[in-house]
Design an enzyme around this catalytic site. Sequence first.
Site, PDB file in Angstrom:
ATOM      1  N   HIS A   1       0.840  -1.200   0.000  1.00 38.90           N
ATOM      2  CA  HIS A   1       0.000   0.000   0.000  1.00 38.90           C
ATOM      3  C   HIS A   1       0.872   1.245   0.000  1.00 38.90           C
ATOM      4  CE1 HIS A   1      -3.924  -1.909   1.766  1.00 38.90           C
ATOM      5  NE2 HIS A   1      -3.455  -2.572   0.724  1.00 38.90           N
TER       6      HIS A   1
ATOM      7  N   TYR B   1      -9.094   4.966   7.824  1.00 33.61           N
ATOM      8  CA  TYR B   1      -9.262   5.320   9.237  1.00 33.61           C
ATOM      9  C   TYR B   1     -10.354   6.388   9.278  1.00 33.61           C
ATOM     10  CZ  TYR B   1      -4.924   2.904  10.557  1.00 33.61           C
ATOM     11  OH  TYR B   1      -3.960   1.959  10.792  1.00 33.61           O
TER      12      TYR B   1
ATOM     13  N   PRO C   1      -3.852  -0.687  19.177  1.00 35.25           N
ATOM     14  CA  PRO C   1      -3.619  -1.107  17.794  1.00 35.25           C
ATOM     15  C   PRO C   1      -3.769  -0.009  16.741  1.00 35.25           C
ATOM     16  CG  PRO C   1      -5.746  -1.901  18.565  1.00 35.25           C
ATOM     17  CD  PRO C   1      -5.087  -1.271  19.740  1.00 35.25           C
TER      18      PRO C   1
ATOM     19  N   LYS D   1       1.409  -0.898  15.274  1.00 40.81           N
ATOM     20  CA  LYS D   1       2.829  -1.005  15.576  1.00 40.81           C
ATOM     21  C   LYS D   1       3.254  -2.316  16.248  1.00 40.81           C
ATOM     22  CE  LYS D   1       4.539   2.702  13.955  1.00 40.81           C
ATOM     23  NZ  LYS D   1       4.093   2.328  12.603  1.00 40.81           N
TER      24      LYS D   1
ATOM     25  N   TYR E   1       4.134   6.180  10.572  1.00 42.74           N
ATOM     26  CA  TYR E   1       3.365   5.000  10.169  1.00 42.74           C
ATOM     27  C   TYR E   1       4.254   3.996   9.434  1.00 42.74           C
ATOM     28  CZ  TYR E   1      -0.941   2.439   9.276  1.00 42.74           C
ATOM     29  OH  TYR E   1      -1.917   1.478   9.272  1.00 42.74           O
TER      30      TYR E   1
HETATM   31  C1  PHB Z   1      -5.600  -4.870  10.869  1.00 44.64           C
HETATM   32  O1  PHB Z   1      -5.593  -5.059   9.652  1.00 44.64           O
HETATM   33  O2  PHB Z   1      -5.960  -5.762  11.650  1.00 44.64           O
HETATM   34  C2  PHB Z   1      -5.179  -3.550  11.395  1.00 44.64           C
HETATM   35  C3  PHB Z   1      -4.717  -2.586  10.510  1.00 44.64           C
HETATM   36  C4  PHB Z   1      -4.327  -1.353  10.994  1.00 44.64           C
HETATM   37  C5  PHB Z   1      -4.414  -1.073  12.341  1.00 44.64           C
HETATM   38  C6  PHB Z   1      -4.856  -2.048  13.215  1.00 44.64           C
HETATM   39  C7  PHB Z   1      -5.251  -3.277  12.745  1.00 44.64           C
HETATM   40  O3  PHB Z   1      -4.062   0.152  12.787  1.00 44.64           O
END
Ligand code: PHB
Length: 397
Positions: free
Chosen positions: A76, A202, A292, A296, A382
């Site tokens: 990505h 997000y 989460p 990280k 990130y």
């Molecule tokens: C996930 O794909 O499970 C995932 C992706 C990004 C995050 C947390 C979990 O910030």
Amino acid sequence: MRRVQVGIVGAGPAGLLLAHLLRRAGVEALILEARSREYLETSPHRIRAGVLEWGTKEMAVMAGVGDRMLREGLEHKGIYLAFDRALQHVNFQILAGHGIWVYGQQYLVRDLIHHHLGAGGEILFEHEVVGLENLEENPVVVYRTPEGQEKQLACEFVVGADGSHSLARQCIPQAKLHQKAYPFAWLGILAETRPAAEELIYASHERGFALFSMRSPTLARNYLQVSLEERLEQWPEERIWEELNLRLGGVAEARPGTILEKSLTPMRSLVVEPMQHGRFFLVGDAAHVVPPTGAKGMNLAFCDVAVLYQALMAYYRDQDRSLLARFTSEALRHVWQAEFFSYWMTTLLHTLPDPFEEKLRQAKLRHLAESPHLQRFLAENYVGLYTSGRYAGNLGN
Ligand code: PHB
């Protein structure tokens, strides 16, 4: 009593990567894991995060375990932010020079197990560690075999890699626990459907945060911010899809599909200090937990291993103990960087109970949308410029 150079408690990403690297360098490591191989590789309860920083991806490749990840993972360029009914793309490749890699943690665990065993490594599955003794001088790992027999393993070093509910953590006397709990949890689903977009979204909405992630082009992984009192029974499938779409605010669509797994995760931050005692070292979630939101967790585990591996190799190659002595102070640099970023992402994107803090949060989000400087800050953190980016390239023999 059996003897080994490095005894490792736990066959998660951290323990497996360390064992595999050590074995390649000629240092004998043995992993003891309480659960079965089948459970680790296939249990839906083990579905964890799925984002690899570019440096983590590089480390997996350099460790020789990245073949399937490169084939099946998704690269990505950045992420989307959705709020105020608009969708904004943040291009990490432009802002920070690197993208990210989407590949489930349990897939990487499966690959690590496969490569480690294939190279002649040894993992004792269904062997529960019941005690760690004499960690200052001559460490001994006490464990129980699947038949219930108690045995001992003499080690030159012991590594605690037994995850966020770590028992090994308790073997650091006078450890300080720096911790924080957040006033919300995540309801997570894995569903057989096309992800809401080709990259992660997000979404910050007045009803709460929502995240739209994926495991593959046909497997979506979505999350909803919920209260700490919430129970899974209160969330039938229709309600989940409806809520996910409400929080997208019309900028994309979460298409309903069969839900394969549903779980609730409380959010917390935790750092154990120091991360070592005598000949004993903690790595991964055993030493620190992040909420989460910043994706990280597994990346930090790889960073810890990169530091500890180099320190162990300095000892075994040159009898140099100085890097081992500095393990905690070196590791805490990337740990606190990630703790800081995870806290920032979490408090930026989730609705907050305090009305004043909630107003500040909305101002921060608007600032991020307008400021290329803040977007660069997001991108650098990130993709892990200050975490795995510091170690990518360090794992060669
Ligand atoms: C996930 O794909 O499970 C995932 C992706 C990004 C995050 C947390 C979990 O910030």
